[in-house]
Write a protein that holds these residues in place. Structure first.
Motif, short mmCIF file in Angstrom:
data_model
loop_
_atom_site.label_atom_id
_atom_site.label_comp_id
_atom_site.label_asym_id
_atom_site.label_seq_id
_atom_site.Cartn_x
_atom_site.Cartn_y
_atom_site.Cartn_z
N ALA A 94 0.91 -1.18 0.06
CA ALA A 94 -0.07 -0.01 -0.04
C ALA A 94 0.89 1.17 -0.07
O ALA A 94 0.90 1.96 0.78
CB ALA A 94 -1.08 0.05 1.24
N ASP A 95 1.53 1.64 -1.05
CA ASP A 95 2.29 2.84 -1.31
C ASP A 95 1.15 3.99 -1.76
O ASP A 95 0.24 3.62 -2.10
CB ASP A 95 3.19 2.87 -2.21
N ALA A 96 1.73 5.02 -1.81
CA ALA A 96 0.90 6.33 -2.33
C ALA A 96 1.00 6.15 -3.78
O ALA A 96 1.52 6.86 -4.39
CB ALA A 96 1.46 7.49 -1.91
N SER A 97 0.10 5.41 -4.25
CA SER A 97 0.08 5.16 -5.80
C SER A 97 -1.37 4.91 -6.13
O SER A 97 -2.25 4.36 -5.52
CB SER A 97 0.74 4.16 -6.40
N LEU A 98 -1.82 5.11 -7.33
CA LEU A 98 -3.01 4.58 -8.06
C LEU A 98 -3.03 3.26 -7.94
O LEU A 98 -4.37 2.72 -7.92
CB LEU A 98 -3.13 5.35 -9.44
N VAL B 79 -13.23 18.94 -3.54
CA VAL B 79 -11.94 18.31 -4.02
C VAL B 79 -11.30 18.09 -2.99
O VAL B 79 -10.77 18.98 -2.24
CB VAL B 79 -11.44 19.22 -5.03
N LEU B 80 -11.21 16.84 -2.45
CA LEU B 80 -10.39 16.41 -1.32
C LEU B 80 -8.88 16.28 -1.66
O LEU B 80 -8.41 15.62 -2.66
CB LEU B 80 -10.85 15.18 -0.85
N VAL B 81 -7.90 16.98 -0.59
CA VAL B 81 -6.38 16.76 -0.83
C VAL B 81 -5.87 16.37 0.54
O VAL B 81 -6.27 16.58 1.69
CB VAL B 81 -6.00 18.20 -1.05
N HIS B 82 -4.92 15.32 0.32
CA HIS B 82 -4.33 14.73 1.47
C HIS B 82 -2.88 14.13 0.99
O HIS B 82 -2.93 13.83 -0.40
CB HIS B 82 -5.07 13.75 2.35
N GLY B 83 -1.97 13.96 1.72
CA GLY B 83 -0.94 13.15 1.13
C GLY B 83 -0.63 12.08 2.44
O GLY B 83 0.67 11.70 2.38
N LEU B 84 -1.39 11.56 2.86
CA LEU B 84 -1.36 10.69 4.06
C LEU B 84 -1.12 9.28 3.51
O LEU B 84 -1.55 8.73 2.45
CB LEU B 84 -2.55 10.32 4.93
N PRO B 85 -0.49 8.40 4.36
CA PRO B 85 -0.33 6.90 3.91
C PRO B 85 -1.59 6.12 3.74
O PRO B 85 -2.61 6.42 4.26
CB PRO B 85 0.47 6.39 5.13
N VAL C 246 -7.39 14.50 -4.77
CA VAL C 246 -5.78 14.69 -5.20
C VAL C 246 -4.98 14.19 -4.04
O VAL C 246 -5.15 14.81 -2.78
CB VAL C 246 -5.73 16.23 -5.43
N HIS C 247 -4.21 13.14 -4.40
CA HIS C 247 -3.21 12.79 -3.46
C HIS C 247 -1.99 13.41 -3.67
O HIS C 247 -1.24 13.16 -4.87
CB HIS C 247 -3.16 11.27 -3.33
N THR C 248 -1.16 14.13 -2.73
CA THR C 248 -0.05 14.69 -3.11
C THR C 248 1.36 13.99 -2.80
O THR C 248 2.36 14.56 -2.90
CB THR C 248 0.10 15.89 -1.85
N GLY C 249 1.12 12.53 -2.61
CA GLY C 249 2.35 11.82 -2.51
C GLY C 249 3.06 11.73 -1.17
O GLY C 249 3.10 10.92 -0.66
N ARG C 250 3.23 13.06 -0.93
CA ARG C 250 3.76 13.22 0.60
C ARG C 250 3.13 14.49 0.98
O ARG C 250 2.62 15.25 0.24
CB ARG C 250 5.08 13.28 0.84
N THR D 129 3.44 17.46 2.01
CA THR D 129 4.31 18.86 2.17
C THR D 129 3.39 19.95 2.10
O THR D 129 2.32 19.90 1.36
CB THR D 129 5.24 18.60 1.08
N PRO D 130 3.97 20.92 2.89
CA PRO D 130 3.28 22.22 2.78
C PRO D 130 2.98 22.42 1.10
O PRO D 130 2.13 23.11 0.94
CB PRO D 130 3.89 23.15 3.49
N ALA D 131 3.90 22.50 0.41
CA ALA D 131 4.04 23.10 -0.84
C ALA D 131 3.02 22.08 -1.67
O ALA D 131 2.37 22.85 -2.49
CB ALA D 131 5.45 22.90 -1.55
N GLY D 132 2.85 20.91 -1.25
CA GLY D 132 1.97 20.01 -2.13
C GLY D 132 0.57 20.34 -1.88
O GLY D 132 -0.35 20.50 -2.60
N TYR D 133 0.28 20.74 -0.55
CA TYR D 133 -1.08 21.01 -0.11
C TYR D 133 -1.31 22.51 -0.92
O TYR D 133 -2.67 22.55 -1.18
CB TYR D 133 -1.17 21.12 1.40
N ALA D 134 -0.45 23.46 -0.87
CA ALA D 134 -0.68 24.70 -1.19
C ALA D 134 -1.28 24.64 -2.88
O ALA D 134 -1.88 25.42 -3.37
CB ALA D 134 0.38 25.73 -0.89
N ALA D 135 -0.53 23.63 -3.35
CA ALA D 135 -0.69 23.77 -5.02
C ALA D 135 -1.71 23.04 -5.31
O ALA D 135 -2.13 23.24 -6.56
CB ALA D 135 0.63 23.26 -5.54
#
Length: 443
Positions: free
Chosen positions: A27-31, A146-152, A174-178, A180-186
Protein backbone atom coordinates in the motif's frame (compact mmCIF):
# COMPACT_ATOMS: atom_id res chain seq x y z
CA UNK A 1 -8.33 9.12 -13.54
CA UNK A 2 -12.06 9.21 -14.00
CA UNK A 3 -14.41 7.27 -11.76
CA UNK A 4 -15.52 5.20 -14.76
CA UNK A 5 -11.94 4.26 -15.64
CA UNK A 6 -11.09 3.54 -12.00
CA UNK A 7 -14.01 1.16 -11.55
CA UNK A 8 -13.27 -0.48 -14.90
CA UNK A 9 -9.69 -1.22 -13.85
CA UNK A 10 -10.81 -2.36 -10.39
CA UNK A 11 -13.43 -4.72 -11.86
CA UNK A 12 -10.80 -6.24 -14.14
CA UNK A 13 -8.65 -6.99 -11.09
CA UNK A 14 -11.66 -8.17 -9.07
CA UNK A 15 -12.45 -10.82 -11.66
CA UNK A 16 -8.90 -12.20 -11.26
CA UNK A 17 -8.99 -12.42 -7.46
CA UNK A 18 -12.61 -13.27 -6.66
CA UNK A 19 -12.86 -16.25 -4.32
CA UNK A 20 -9.52 -15.68 -2.62
CA UNK A 21 -9.62 -15.83 1.19
CA UNK A 22 -7.75 -12.49 1.39
CA UNK A 23 -5.37 -10.42 -0.74
CA UNK A 24 -2.47 -8.34 0.50
CA UNK A 25 -1.61 -5.04 -1.16
CA UNK A 26 1.72 -3.23 -0.99
CA UNK A 27 0.00 0.00 0.00
CA UNK A 28 2.25 2.75 -1.27
CA UNK A 29 0.95 6.18 -2.29
CA UNK A 30 -0.03 5.19 -5.81
CA UNK A 31 -2.98 4.75 -8.09
CA UNK A 32 -2.24 1.03 -8.04
CA UNK A 33 -3.05 0.87 -4.32
CA UNK A 34 -6.41 2.55 -4.94
CA UNK A 35 -7.26 0.17 -7.80
CA UNK A 36 -6.17 -2.88 -5.81
CA UNK A 37 -8.17 -1.89 -2.74
CA UNK A 38 -11.29 -1.14 -4.73
CA UNK A 39 -10.84 -4.38 -6.67
CA UNK A 40 -10.78 -6.37 -3.46
CA UNK A 41 -13.88 -4.63 -2.14
CA UNK A 42 -15.77 -5.26 -5.39
CA UNK A 43 -14.73 -8.92 -5.34
CA UNK A 44 -15.81 -9.37 -1.73
CA UNK A 45 -12.25 -10.34 -0.80
CA UNK A 46 -10.71 -8.92 2.41
CA UNK A 47 -7.91 -6.48 1.57
CA UNK A 48 -4.77 -6.43 3.72
CA UNK A 49 -2.81 -3.19 3.22
CA UNK A 50 0.90 -3.73 3.95
CA UNK A 51 3.09 -0.70 4.75
CA UNK A 52 5.57 -0.25 1.89
CA UNK A 53 8.38 0.42 4.38
CA UNK A 54 7.66 -2.67 6.48
CA UNK A 55 10.69 -4.76 7.32
CA UNK A 56 10.98 -8.46 6.44
CA UNK A 57 9.84 -9.70 9.87
CA UNK A 58 6.80 -7.42 10.08
CA UNK A 59 5.87 -8.15 6.46
CA UNK A 60 6.17 -11.91 6.94
CA UNK A 61 3.96 -11.74 10.04
CA UNK A 62 1.23 -9.74 8.26
CA UNK A 63 1.20 -11.99 5.21
CA UNK A 64 1.11 -15.17 7.29
CA UNK A 65 -1.31 -14.04 9.98
CA UNK A 66 -3.82 -12.56 7.53
CA UNK A 67 -4.12 -15.72 5.45
CA UNK A 68 -3.58 -13.73 2.26
CA UNK A 69 -3.38 -15.96 -0.80
CA UNK A 70 -1.95 -13.31 -3.09
CA UNK A 71 0.18 -10.15 -2.92
CA UNK A 72 -0.84 -7.36 -5.26
CA UNK A 73 1.73 -4.85 -6.54
CA UNK A 74 4.77 -6.30 -4.73
CA UNK A 75 7.14 -3.65 -6.04
CA UNK A 76 10.73 -4.59 -5.29
CA UNK A 77 9.84 -7.13 -2.59
CA UNK A 78 11.27 -10.60 -3.16
CA UNK A 79 11.21 -13.92 -1.28
CA UNK A 80 7.74 -13.24 0.13
CA UNK A 81 6.41 -16.79 -0.22
CA UNK A 82 3.16 -15.83 -1.95
CA UNK A 83 1.99 -15.65 -5.55
CA UNK A 84 2.03 -12.07 -6.80
CA UNK A 85 0.17 -10.06 -9.39
CA UNK A 86 0.37 -6.54 -10.71
CA UNK A 87 -2.21 -3.82 -11.27
CA UNK A 88 -2.91 -2.63 -14.80
CA UNK A 89 -4.48 0.85 -14.71
CA UNK A 90 -5.34 0.49 -18.43
CA UNK A 91 -7.34 -2.72 -17.93
CA UNK A 92 -11.11 -2.48 -18.22
CA UNK A 93 -14.06 -4.69 -17.45
CA UNK A 94 -17.75 -3.90 -17.55
CA UNK A 95 -18.68 -7.15 -15.84
CA UNK A 96 -20.58 -7.37 -12.59
CA UNK A 97 -19.89 -9.34 -9.44
CA UNK A 98 -22.26 -10.16 -6.57
CA UNK A 99 -22.52 -7.35 -4.04
CA UNK A 100 -20.70 -8.34 -0.82
CA UNK A 101 -22.95 -8.59 2.21
CA UNK A 102 -22.76 -5.82 4.81
CA UNK A 103 -21.14 -8.16 7.34
CA UNK A 104 -18.46 -9.33 4.92
CA UNK A 105 -14.93 -8.36 5.92
CA UNK A 106 -13.69 -5.48 3.79
CA UNK A 107 -10.29 -4.71 5.30
CA UNK A 108 -7.80 -6.31 7.66
CA UNK A 109 -5.65 -3.50 9.05
CA UNK A 110 -2.67 -4.24 11.27
CA UNK A 111 -2.05 -2.16 14.36
CA UNK A 112 1.03 -2.28 16.53
CA UNK A 113 0.69 -2.48 20.29
CA UNK A 114 3.22 -1.93 23.03
CA UNK A 115 3.97 -5.64 23.17
CA UNK A 116 3.85 -8.51 20.71
CA UNK A 117 3.45 -8.51 16.94
CA UNK A 118 0.83 -6.31 15.20
CA UNK A 119 -2.78 -7.50 15.46
CA UNK A 120 -5.08 -7.75 12.46
CA UNK A 121 -8.24 -5.65 12.84
CA UNK A 122 -11.13 -7.01 10.76
CA UNK A 123 -13.48 -4.30 9.49
CA UNK A 124 -16.77 -4.96 7.72
CA UNK A 125 -18.29 -3.23 4.71
CA UNK A 126 -21.14 -2.02 6.95
CA UNK A 127 -18.77 -0.46 9.48
CA UNK A 128 -16.94 1.47 6.78
CA UNK A 129 -20.22 2.69 5.30
CA UNK A 130 -21.47 3.85 8.71
CA UNK A 131 -18.25 5.70 9.49
CA UNK A 132 -18.08 7.40 6.12
CA UNK A 133 -21.73 8.44 6.18
CA UNK A 134 -21.26 9.94 9.65
CA UNK A 135 -18.21 11.91 8.53
CA UNK A 136 -19.93 13.04 5.35
CA UNK A 137 -22.82 14.43 7.38
CA UNK A 138 -20.57 16.10 9.98
CA UNK A 139 -18.38 17.80 7.39
CA UNK A 140 -21.07 18.62 4.79
CA UNK A 141 -18.93 16.65 2.34
CA UNK A 142 -20.40 16.57 -1.17
CA UNK A 143 -19.51 15.56 -4.71
CA UNK A 144 -18.60 19.18 -5.37
CA UNK A 145 -15.62 18.99 -3.00
CA UNK A 146 -12.02 18.36 -3.99
CA UNK A 147 -10.33 16.40 -1.20
CA UNK A 148 -6.57 16.85 -0.81
CA UNK A 149 -4.26 14.79 1.39
CA UNK A 150 -0.88 13.10 1.31
CA UNK A 151 -1.39 10.53 4.07
CA UNK A 152 -0.26 6.89 3.99
CA UNK A 153 -2.68 4.45 2.39
CA UNK A 154 -2.25 1.66 4.93
CA UNK A 155 -4.10 3.41 7.79
CA UNK A 156 -7.76 4.26 8.35
CA UNK A 157 -7.14 8.00 7.99
CA UNK A 158 -5.57 7.95 4.55
CA UNK A 159 -7.24 4.89 3.04
CA UNK A 160 -10.75 4.70 4.51
CA UNK A 161 -11.55 8.37 5.05
CA UNK A 162 -9.17 9.71 2.44
CA UNK A 163 -9.87 7.34 -0.46
CA UNK A 164 -13.09 5.43 0.19
CA UNK A 165 -14.72 8.60 1.54
CA UNK A 166 -14.07 10.38 -1.74
CA UNK A 167 -15.46 7.41 -3.68
CA UNK A 168 -18.57 7.29 -1.48
CA UNK A 169 -19.34 10.99 -1.92
CA UNK A 170 -18.23 11.12 -5.55
CA UNK A 171 -15.86 13.98 -4.78
CA UNK A 172 -12.53 14.32 -6.53
CA UNK A 173 -9.35 13.32 -4.72
CA UNK A 174 -5.86 14.74 -5.12
CA UNK A 175 -3.20 12.73 -3.30
CA UNK A 176 0.00 14.74 -3.00
CA UNK A 177 2.32 11.73 -2.59
CA UNK A 178 3.77 13.22 0.57
CA UNK A 179 1.92 15.68 2.84
CA UNK A 180 4.20 18.65 2.21
CA UNK A 181 3.09 22.27 2.72
CA UNK A 182 3.98 23.07 -0.89
CA UNK A 183 2.03 20.08 -2.16
CA UNK A 184 -1.05 21.05 -0.20
CA UNK A 185 -0.78 24.68 -1.29
CA UNK A 186 -0.59 23.75 -4.98
CA UNK A 187 -3.50 21.29 -4.98
CA UNK A 188 -6.36 23.78 -4.97
CA UNK A 189 -8.70 21.70 -2.82
CA UNK A 190 -11.81 22.54 -0.85
CA UNK A 191 -11.32 19.87 1.84
CA UNK A 192 -7.95 18.97 3.37
CA UNK A 193 -7.01 16.07 5.67
CA UNK A 194 -3.87 16.08 7.80
CA UNK A 195 -2.34 14.79 11.01
CA UNK A 196 -0.93 17.26 13.57
CA UNK A 197 2.60 16.95 12.17
CA UNK A 198 1.30 18.05 8.76
CA UNK A 199 -0.55 21.04 10.20
CA UNK A 200 2.46 21.97 12.32
CA UNK A 201 4.65 22.09 9.21
CA UNK A 202 2.06 24.10 7.33
CA UNK A 203 1.85 26.54 10.24
CA UNK A 204 5.62 27.06 9.88
CA UNK A 205 5.25 27.84 6.16
CA UNK A 206 3.11 31.01 6.03
CA UNK A 207 2.97 31.22 2.23
CA UNK A 208 1.71 27.65 1.88
CA UNK A 209 -0.72 28.13 4.75
CA UNK A 210 -2.21 31.28 3.21
CA UNK A 211 -2.75 29.36 -0.04
CA UNK A 212 -5.33 27.25 1.83
CA UNK A 213 -7.53 30.28 2.50
CA UNK A 214 -9.81 29.32 -0.38
CA UNK A 215 -10.57 25.91 1.10
CA UNK A 216 -13.88 25.04 2.74
CA UNK A 217 -12.65 22.82 5.58
CA UNK A 218 -9.39 21.69 7.18
CA UNK A 219 -9.63 18.41 9.14
CA UNK A 220 -7.10 17.11 11.68
CA UNK A 221 -7.02 13.64 13.19
CA UNK A 222 -4.97 10.60 14.30
CA UNK A 223 -3.48 12.50 17.26
CA UNK A 224 -4.32 15.61 19.33
CA UNK A 225 -3.68 18.91 17.55
CA UNK A 226 -1.60 21.20 19.81
CA UNK A 227 -3.44 24.41 20.66
CA UNK A 228 -0.66 26.70 19.33
CA UNK A 229 -0.77 24.88 15.99
CA UNK A 230 -4.57 25.17 15.88
CA UNK A 231 -4.35 28.89 16.52
CA UNK A 232 -1.54 29.51 14.04
CA UNK A 233 -3.32 27.57 11.27
CA UNK A 234 -6.51 29.53 11.98
CA UNK A 235 -4.58 32.82 11.86
CA UNK A 236 -2.85 32.06 8.55
CA UNK A 237 -5.64 30.29 6.67
CA UNK A 238 -8.74 31.90 8.15
CA UNK A 239 -10.07 28.42 8.99
CA UNK A 240 -10.40 26.93 12.45
CA UNK A 241 -9.59 23.24 11.93
CA UNK A 242 -12.13 20.51 12.49
CA UNK A 243 -10.73 17.97 14.95
CA UNK A 244 -11.98 14.42 15.03
CA UNK A 245 -11.30 11.17 16.87
CA UNK A 246 -11.29 7.50 16.03
CA UNK A 247 -9.26 4.31 16.18
CA UNK A 248 -8.56 1.47 13.79
CA UNK A 249 -11.01 -0.63 15.84
CA UNK A 250 -13.77 2.01 15.84
CA UNK A 251 -13.10 4.03 12.66
CA UNK A 252 -14.27 7.63 13.08
CA UNK A 253 -16.53 8.15 16.10
CA UNK A 254 -16.27 11.81 17.20
CA UNK A 255 -15.91 15.09 15.35
CA UNK A 256 -16.56 18.78 15.54
CA UNK A 257 -18.89 19.95 12.82
CA UNK A 258 -18.50 22.00 9.68
CA UNK A 259 -21.40 24.21 10.78
CA UNK A 260 -20.55 24.32 14.49
CA UNK A 261 -18.13 25.83 16.96
CA UNK A 262 -14.58 24.48 16.82
CA UNK A 263 -12.65 24.79 20.06
CA UNK A 264 -8.96 23.89 20.27
CA UNK A 265 -8.54 20.49 21.90
CA UNK A 266 -12.16 19.46 21.39
CA UNK A 267 -13.01 16.50 19.17
CA UNK A 268 -16.69 17.35 19.35
CA UNK A 269 -19.64 15.03 19.47
CA UNK A 270 -20.43 11.48 18.34
CA UNK A 271 -21.19 11.10 14.65
CA UNK A 272 -24.56 9.63 13.64
CA UNK A 273 -25.23 6.23 15.21
CA UNK A 274 -22.39 6.40 17.77
CA UNK A 275 -22.87 6.35 21.54
CA UNK A 276 -20.15 7.10 24.07
CA UNK A 277 -19.76 6.95 27.84
CA UNK A 278 -17.11 7.76 30.43
CA UNK A 279 -16.37 5.19 33.10
CA UNK A 280 -14.32 5.53 36.28
CA UNK A 281 -11.92 2.93 37.62
CA UNK A 282 -14.69 1.45 39.77
CA UNK A 283 -16.96 1.09 36.75
CA UNK A 284 -19.28 3.95 37.73
CA UNK A 285 -20.30 6.67 35.24
CA UNK A 286 -18.22 9.84 35.26
CA UNK A 287 -19.73 13.31 35.47
CA UNK A 288 -19.94 15.32 32.26
CA UNK A 289 -18.49 18.41 33.87
CA UNK A 290 -15.52 19.05 31.59
CA UNK A 291 -13.11 18.09 34.39
CA UNK A 292 -13.71 14.49 35.47
CA UNK A 293 -11.43 12.07 33.65
CA UNK A 294 -12.68 8.62 32.71
CA UNK A 295 -12.12 5.84 30.22
CA UNK A 296 -13.94 6.45 26.94
CA UNK A 297 -16.14 3.55 25.83
CA UNK A 298 -17.97 3.33 22.52
CA UNK A 299 -21.02 1.53 21.17
CA UNK A 300 -21.21 2.04 17.43
CA UNK A 301 -22.04 0.51 14.04
CA UNK A 302 -18.46 1.42 13.09
CA UNK A 303 -16.92 -1.13 15.49
CA UNK A 304 -14.52 -3.77 14.19
CA UNK A 305 -15.44 -7.43 13.91
CA UNK A 306 -12.57 -8.50 16.13
CA UNK A 307 -8.85 -9.15 16.13
CA UNK A 308 -8.06 -11.77 13.53
CA UNK A 309 -7.30 -15.16 15.11
CA UNK A 310 -7.28 -13.59 18.60
CA UNK A 311 -10.65 -14.15 20.28
CA UNK A 312 -9.19 -13.60 23.75
CA UNK A 313 -7.74 -10.22 22.77
CA UNK A 314 -11.09 -9.25 21.23
CA UNK A 315 -13.02 -10.26 24.34
CA UNK A 316 -10.65 -8.24 26.52
CA UNK A 317 -11.64 -5.03 24.71
CA UNK A 318 -15.39 -5.47 25.31
CA UNK A 319 -17.43 -4.84 28.43
CA UNK A 320 -20.02 -7.33 29.64
CA UNK A 321 -22.71 -5.28 27.90
CA UNK A 322 -20.80 -5.11 24.61
CA UNK A 323 -19.23 -1.64 24.69
CA UNK A 324 -15.72 -1.21 23.30
CA UNK A 325 -13.02 -0.11 25.73
CA UNK A 326 -10.99 2.40 23.75
CA UNK A 327 -8.17 2.55 26.28
CA UNK A 328 -8.29 6.33 25.91
CA UNK A 329 -9.16 8.68 28.73
CA UNK A 330 -11.31 11.73 28.10
CA UNK A 331 -13.52 14.39 29.61
CA UNK A 332 -16.98 15.42 28.42
CA UNK A 333 -18.37 18.87 29.12
CA UNK A 334 -22.01 19.65 30.01
CA UNK A 335 -22.80 20.31 26.33
CA UNK A 336 -21.47 16.91 25.31
CA UNK A 337 -18.15 17.99 23.81
CA UNK A 338 -15.39 15.43 24.12
CA UNK A 339 -11.74 16.14 24.83
CA UNK A 340 -9.28 13.27 24.66
CA UNK A 341 -6.71 13.34 27.46
CA UNK A 342 -4.66 10.43 26.10
CA UNK A 343 -4.11 6.72 26.53
CA UNK A 344 -5.05 5.21 29.86
CA UNK A 345 -1.83 3.20 29.82
CA UNK A 346 0.46 6.19 29.30
CA UNK A 347 -1.53 9.42 29.66
CA UNK A 348 -3.52 8.90 32.84
CA UNK A 349 -1.03 9.74 35.57
CA UNK A 350 -1.80 8.85 39.18
CA UNK A 351 0.32 11.09 41.36
CA UNK A 352 -0.06 11.72 45.08
CA UNK A 353 -3.68 10.54 45.02
CA UNK A 354 -4.62 12.74 42.05
CA UNK A 355 -5.54 11.64 38.53
CA UNK A 356 -3.89 13.91 35.97
CA UNK A 357 -4.30 13.78 32.20
CA UNK A 358 -0.99 14.12 30.35
CA UNK A 359 -2.69 16.04 27.55
CA UNK A 360 -3.70 18.86 29.88
CA UNK A 361 -0.11 19.33 31.07
CA UNK A 362 1.17 19.15 27.49
CA UNK A 363 -1.26 21.86 26.49
CA UNK A 364 -0.06 24.11 29.30
CA UNK A 365 3.57 23.60 28.27
CA UNK A 366 2.82 24.31 24.62
CA UNK A 367 1.28 27.62 25.61
CA UNK A 368 4.76 28.82 26.61
CA UNK A 369 6.39 30.64 23.66
CA UNK A 370 9.71 28.82 24.14
CA UNK A 371 8.17 25.36 23.75
CA UNK A 372 7.90 23.85 20.28
CA UNK A 373 6.82 20.32 21.26
CA UNK A 374 6.03 18.59 24.54
CA UNK A 375 5.21 15.08 25.70
CA UNK A 376 4.31 14.19 29.28
CA UNK A 377 4.46 10.79 30.98
CA UNK A 378 4.10 9.36 34.46
CA UNK A 379 7.30 7.80 35.79
CA UNK A 380 7.45 5.48 38.84
CA UNK A 381 8.02 7.35 42.11
CA UNK A 382 8.42 5.80 45.57
CA UNK A 383 6.38 8.47 47.37
CA UNK A 384 3.89 9.76 44.79
CA UNK A 385 3.25 6.51 42.93
CA UNK A 386 4.03 8.35 39.71
CA UNK A 387 5.74 11.65 39.09
CA UNK A 388 4.93 13.89 36.13
CA UNK A 389 7.84 14.07 33.70
CA UNK A 390 7.85 16.38 30.67
CA UNK A 391 9.97 15.97 27.55
CA UNK A 392 10.32 19.35 25.82
CA UNK A 393 11.63 20.39 22.40
CA UNK A 394 12.42 24.10 22.43
CA UNK A 395 11.54 26.48 19.62
CA UNK A 396 14.56 27.49 17.50
CA UNK A 397 16.69 29.99 19.38
CA UNK A 398 14.51 29.87 22.50
CA UNK A 399 15.86 29.58 26.02
CA UNK A 400 13.97 28.66 29.16
CA UNK A 401 14.85 26.86 32.38
CA UNK A 402 13.26 23.81 33.90
CA UNK A 403 12.05 25.88 36.88
CA UNK A 404 10.44 28.47 34.61
CA UNK A 405 8.44 25.79 32.81
CA UNK A 406 7.40 24.09 36.05
CA UNK A 407 6.20 27.42 37.44
CA UNK A 408 4.43 28.22 34.17
CA UNK A 409 2.36 25.01 34.40
CA UNK A 410 1.66 25.48 38.10
CA UNK A 411 0.41 29.02 37.42
CA UNK A 412 -2.05 27.89 34.75
CA UNK A 413 -3.20 24.59 36.22
CA UNK A 414 -3.50 23.13 39.69
CA UNK A 415 -0.15 22.94 41.46
CA UNK A 416 -0.31 19.14 41.68
CA UNK A 417 -0.34 19.00 37.87
CA UNK A 418 3.09 20.60 37.49
CA UNK A 419 5.93 18.46 36.12
CA UNK A 420 8.39 17.28 38.72
CA UNK A 421 11.05 16.95 36.04
CA UNK A 422 11.56 18.59 32.64
CA UNK A 423 13.92 16.92 30.17
CA UNK A 424 15.03 18.96 27.15
CA UNK A 425 15.40 16.84 23.98
CA UNK A 426 16.15 17.48 20.32
CA UNK A 427 13.05 15.66 19.07
CA UNK A 428 10.28 13.29 20.11
CA UNK A 429 9.96 9.72 18.78
CA UNK A 430 6.93 9.42 16.49
CA UNK A 431 5.31 6.73 14.38
CA UNK A 432 4.25 7.04 10.73
CA UNK A 433 1.05 8.90 11.69
CA UNK A 434 2.86 11.45 13.80
CA UNK A 435 1.86 10.04 17.19
CA UNK A 436 4.45 10.34 19.94
CA UNK A 437 5.66 6.90 21.02
CA UNK A 438 5.50 7.36 24.77
CA UNK A 439 6.61 3.80 25.49
CA UNK A 440 10.01 4.83 24.15
CA UNK A 441 10.02 7.91 26.39
CA UNK A 442 9.10 5.78 29.39
CA UNK A 443 11.91 3.35 28.61
Amino acid sequence: MSREALFGAARALAERIVGAPAVAVRADASLGTVIATLGGLLAGVPVVPVPPDSGPLERAHILSDSGAALLVAPGAWTDIGLPTTTVDPAARSAGTLPEPGPDATALILYTSGTTGPPKGVSISHAAIAAGLDGAIEAWDWTADDVLVHGLPLFHVHGLVLGVLGALRTGSRLVHTGRPTPAGYAAAGGSLYFGVPTVWSRIAQDPDSARALAGARLLVSGSAPLPVPVFERVAELTGHRPVERYGMTETLITLSTRADGERRPGSVGWPIAGVRTRLVGEDGSPCAHDGETVGELQVDSPTLFQGYLNRPEATAATLTTDGWFRTGDVAVIDPEGRHRIVGRASTDLIKTGGYRVGAGEVEGALLAHPAVHEAAVIGAPHTDLGQEIVAFVVLAPGAEVSERQLVDHVAAGLSVHKRPRRVLFVADLPRNAMGKVQKKLLTD
